[in-house]
Enzyme design. Structure first.
Site, short mmCIF file in Angstrom:
data_model
loop_
_atom_site.label_atom_id
_atom_site.label_comp_id
_atom_site.label_asym_id
_atom_site.label_seq_id
_atom_site.Cartn_x
_atom_site.Cartn_y
_atom_site.Cartn_z
N LYS A 117 -15.27 -1.06 -0.92
CA LYS A 117 -13.97 -1.60 -0.54
C LYS A 117 -12.86 -1.04 -1.44
CE LYS A 117 -12.08 -5.38 -1.80
NZ LYS A 117 -11.91 -6.78 -2.20
N ASP A 127 -11.83 -6.41 3.34
CA ASP A 127 -11.84 -7.56 2.42
C ASP A 127 -12.18 -8.80 3.24
OD1 ASP A 127 -9.59 -8.27 3.82
OD2 ASP A 127 -8.24 -8.27 2.11
#
Ligand code: SF4
Length: 223
Positions: A118, A136
């Site tokens: 991420k 997220d």
């Protein structure tokens, strides 16, 4: 897919020209801010980095600052010892292995301490403008409610041949497969905005401009 195009068009209207919430000027600043943002609000990170970047905004600067002083700067973002170690480790590796420059691909970025998929995707998309789809908790929730992260033709637990991605990583892969690349950068930010404002953990489906294309919203308003 027509439904996906309509959702993207509606999000473009709701959130035109979306910008990242974290403040940064360079790829290294973006990397530092993103590492600090784990389990912390963007507003808090921006306060911390505004002070930190005045004294250290390069790998060399972070190393010169040293562990103890860096810990004091980043303390209020939480998990500050682990984050300090990641920042120092990443700064060292950038200097020793990547000639002082933040690498511009997922694999090398993920080899840096404290950098998962991420964080690497955020830096690629937001600092370099290279298409990536950071997932997220907001993107994970909203994309799956909207069935954007679908796996077509799935069997076992699939409804109408559509199955939702079960993890952020699978969501990332599904989104990159289902959505044309030119939309990835603005769309990940628009999904974050929508997840913060409307499609919250307890979603406001009655106020949502995407309701008519949203399987989850349709189900919820009938309950
Ligand atoms: Fe989220 Fe409800 Fe909107 Fe669907 S309709 S995107 S579940 S707020």
């Amino acid at each position: 897919m027509e439904r996906v195009k309509k959702i993207i068009a509606a999000l473009n209207k709701l959130y035109p020209d979306p910008k990242p919430a974290l403040k940064f000027e360079t790829p290294f600043e973006s990397l530092v801010a993103t590492i600090l943002s784990a389990q912390c609000t963007d507003a808090r990170v921006n306060i911390v980095t505004r002070q930190l970047f005045r004294v250290a905004n390069t790998p060399e600067g972070i190393l010169k600052l040293g562990e103890k002083r860096l810990e004091i700067f980043v303390r209020s973002t939480g998990f500050f010892r682990a984050k300090t170690k990641s920042l120092i480790g990443a700064a060292k590796m950038i200097i020793e292995k990547f000639g002082g420059r933040v690498p511009e691909n997922l694999e090398d970025l993920q080899s840096l301490p404290g950098v998962g998929r991420k964080t690497a995707s955020v830096v690629l998309a937001q600092a370099f403008g290279i298409p990536a789809f950071p997932v997220d908790r907001h993107v994970f929730r909203v994309a799956n409610r909207l069935e954007l992260a679908f796996v077509e033709g799935a069997k076992g637990g699939a409804k109408n041949g559509i199955k939702r991605a079960k993890t952020p990583e699978k969501t990332d892969f599904a989104l990159r497969k289902n959505i044309p690349e030119k939309f990835w950068i603005p769309l990940h930010l628009q999904l974050v905005y929508h997840g913060r404002l409307i499609c919250r953990p307890k979603p406001k489906c009655h106020e949502c401009a995407l309701l008519k294309w949203c399987p989850e919203g349709q189900k919820r308003i009938k309950e």
